[in-house]
Write an enzyme that holds these catalytic residues in place. Structure first.
Site, PDB file in Angstrom:
ATOM      1  N   ARG A  54       0.825  -1.210   0.000  1.00  0.00           N
ATOM      2  CA  ARG A  54       0.000   0.000   0.000  1.00  0.00           C
ATOM      3  C   ARG A  54       0.860   1.262   0.000  1.00  0.00           C
ATOM      4  NH1 ARG A  54      -1.880   1.801   4.327  1.00  0.00           N
ATOM      5  NH2 ARG A  54      -2.160  -0.223   5.327  1.00  0.00           N
ATOM      6  N   TYR A 107     -15.200  16.270 -15.611  1.00  0.00           N
ATOM      7  CA  TYR A 107     -15.662  14.881 -15.633  1.00  0.00           C
ATOM      8  C   TYR A 107     -16.816  14.719 -14.632  1.00  0.00           C
ATOM      9  CZ  TYR A 107     -15.342   9.801 -15.321  1.00  0.00           C
ATOM     10  OH  TYR A 107     -15.614   8.461 -15.332  1.00  0.00           O
ATOM     11  N   ASP A 179      -6.628  18.406 -14.669  1.00  0.00           N
ATOM     12  CA  ASP A 179      -6.915  17.014 -15.039  1.00  0.00           C
ATOM     13  C   ASP A 179      -6.646  16.916 -16.535  1.00  0.00           C
ATOM     14  OD1 ASP A 179      -8.060  14.671 -15.960  1.00  0.00           O
ATOM     15  OD2 ASP A 179      -9.741  14.731 -14.550  1.00  0.00           O
ATOM     16  N   LYS A 204      -7.635   5.734 -19.386  1.00  0.00           N
ATOM     17  CA  LYS A 204      -8.086   6.166 -20.701  1.00  0.00           C
ATOM     18  C   LYS A 204      -6.973   6.000 -21.744  1.00  0.00           C
ATOM     19  CE  LYS A 204     -11.868   7.121 -18.514  1.00  0.00           C
ATOM     20  NZ  LYS A 204     -12.135   8.468 -17.987  1.00  0.00           N
TER      21      LYS A 204
HETATM   22  C1  PLP Z   1     -12.359   8.909 -16.722  1.00  0.00           C
HETATM   23  C2  PLP Z   1     -11.950  10.210 -16.197  1.00  0.00           C
HETATM   24  C3  PLP Z   1     -11.682  10.384 -14.829  1.00  0.00           C
HETATM   25  C4  PLP Z   1     -11.839   9.259 -13.838  1.00  0.00           C
HETATM   26  O1  PLP Z   1     -10.948   8.208 -14.113  1.00  0.00           O
HETATM   27  P1  PLP Z   1     -11.228   6.698 -13.640  1.00  0.00           P
HETATM   28  O2  PLP Z   1      -9.969   6.010 -14.005  1.00  0.00           O
HETATM   29  O3  PLP Z   1     -12.424   6.220 -14.400  1.00  0.00           O
HETATM   30  O4  PLP Z   1     -11.500   6.735 -12.178  1.00  0.00           O
HETATM   31  C5  PLP Z   1     -11.296  11.633 -14.384  1.00  0.00           C
HETATM   32  N1  PLP Z   1     -11.171  12.669 -15.236  1.00  0.00           N
HETATM   33  C6  PLP Z   1     -11.414  12.542 -16.563  1.00  0.00           C
HETATM   34  C7  PLP Z   1     -11.249  13.726 -17.450  1.00  0.00           C
HETATM   35  C8  PLP Z   1     -11.811  11.312 -17.090  1.00  0.00           C
HETATM   36  O5  PLP Z   1     -12.055  11.194 -18.402  1.00  0.00           O
END
Ligand code: PLP
Length: 394
Positions: A54, A107, A179, A204
């Site tokens: 962890r 998001y 982000d 992604k």
């Molecule tokens: C998918 C996404 C997230 C969250 O990511 P996860 O891996 O699904 O938890 C956060 N920000 C953006 C812009 C995303 O496309």
């Protein structure tokens, strides 16, 4: 009676003068040290050694270093999902009474966290349009400590005024968190361009194959980095070694996937725009995009793989489109190696009223496409078939 065979004591890993080319997968959760002095050295940072899964493990560190190089920083932290990266950043850096100014098209889960979860910990937020620097400035209060934005909004693909927001954050002494999932470090090197903290959903485009969920956080300030790391360890937002190994494997082809998917997106956007069933196409690389000039300044020749379009027609037209192209996965995600299609009105934006969606331009005929790496002829064929099916509705 003979002695039981020793099955419990581990058999030493075979030594080899030759080295594995692929990164070894290290699933061990625990690590043994020679003695308490050695453990002191590890915990005090005098010697590098792992202790407990962890708190970190080699497969996460390899992956973090790869994404660090893409962003041009060091000391990035891998988390179990993109949302855990967002969570660790906010809870690690803010506390009771603090306020966040967030982009109004973040998001969906990030928006939900700000509206429903953060108030439980005494953290409040105001959303503002990141394409409008005056609106962002007006949302700042004396309690504001952080600005959280995405460069390209979801799903309408508007481009934030990054230069203005960066100057605003610097001027007011706020932590600028970007982000960077949609744009990727390839499209927009957020850290090199001045963000204090950069977040990725590695799930992604970076991992790229829809088979792991992972996140990444990079903080410029060492104290902030430690606060985020401690939040990850305490809240147990740790990634699995297997997922890190898979994501590393995906990253080796990231630049090729990106280039291919982007070239496909540009070609597909032009094709879709010509079809009579289509009312409007949004692609930052096209001249008719509302923020085309800003996209050209910020993203250069990398407008990315995401496009959106609006059909003439409502839910019937939307159903006809997805049914006529079953080869294109109708799935609410992005960044897969193959093309995926999402319908915000029935997925990410279903919580809004029709009026709230209309204000964003999201009708029942609105689709977002995460363009993948198929041969472009295949995409032309599938989308022509799907759009012709919409036209056939009359
Ligand atoms: C998918 C996404 C997230 C969250 O990511 P996860 O891996 O699904 O938890 C956060 N920000 C953006 C812009 C995303 O496309």
């Amino acid at each position: 009676m003979s002695d039981s065979p020793n099955l419990v004591r581990r058999t030493p890993f075979p030594s080899s003068v030759s080295r594995a080319v692929a990164t070894p997968l290290q699933p061990s959760v625990v690590y043994s040290s020679p003695d308490p002095d050695a453990l002191d050295d590890q915990y005090e940072g005098r010697a590098k050694g792992y202790t407990y899964g962890r708190e970190g493990h080699p497969n996460a560190d390899v992956l973090a270093q790869m994404i660090d190089r893409m962003e041009g920083g060091e000391g990035g932290i891998i988390t179990g999902s993109g949302m855990s990266a967002v969570t660790a950043t906010i809870l690690g850096l803010l506390g009771q009474g603090d306020h966040i100014v967030g982009g109004n098209q973040l998001y969906g889960r990030s928006l939900r966290m700000m509206a429903q979860d953060l108030p439980k910990w005494g953290i409040t937020s105001t959303l503002a349009d990141p394409t409008d620097i005056n609106a962002m400035a007006a949302a700042i209060t004396p309690a504001t400590r952080m600005i959280l934005i995405e460069v390209v909004s979801n799903p309408t693909l508007r481009i934030a005024d990054m230069e203005g927001i960066e100057a605003l954050a610097r001027d007011r002494g706020l932590i600028l968190v970007v982000d960077n999932t949609f744009t990727t470090p390839y499209g927009f090197p957020a850290y090199a361009r001045g963000a204090d903290v950069v977040i990725h959903s590695v799930t992604k485009l970076l991992a790229g194959h829809s088979d792991v969920t992972l996140g990444y956080v990079l903080a410029r300030d060492a104290g902030q980095r430690k606060a985020i790391y401690d939040t990850v360890v305490t809240l147990g937002l740790t990634p699995s070694p297997w997922d890190c190994w898979m994501a590393e494997r995906g990253l080796y082809t990231f630049d090729m996937r990106f280039e291919r998917a982007q070239a496909n997106a540009a070609a597909l956007a032009d094709m879709i725009a010509e079809h009579p069933a289509v009312e409007m196409v949004l692609y930052p690389g096209r001249r008719d995009h509302p923020d085309h000039n800003r996209a050209a300044t910020l993203l250069g020749d990398r407008p990315g793989n995401m496009l959106s379009f609006r059909l003439r027609g409502g839910r019937n037209a939307a159903n006809a489109l997805t049914r006529a192209a079953p080869e294109v996965a109708f799935a609410p995600t992005l960044g897969d190696v193959g093309t995926t299609l999402s319908h915000p009105a029935s997925s990410s934006h279903r919580g809004l009223t029709p009026g709230g969606r209309a204000a964003l331009g999201i009708t029942e005929g609105f689709f977002r496409v995460s363009v993948g790496c198929e041969p472009i002829e295949l995409l032309h064929r599938d989308f022509s078939k799907a759009l012709d099916a919409v036209s056939a509705l009359g």
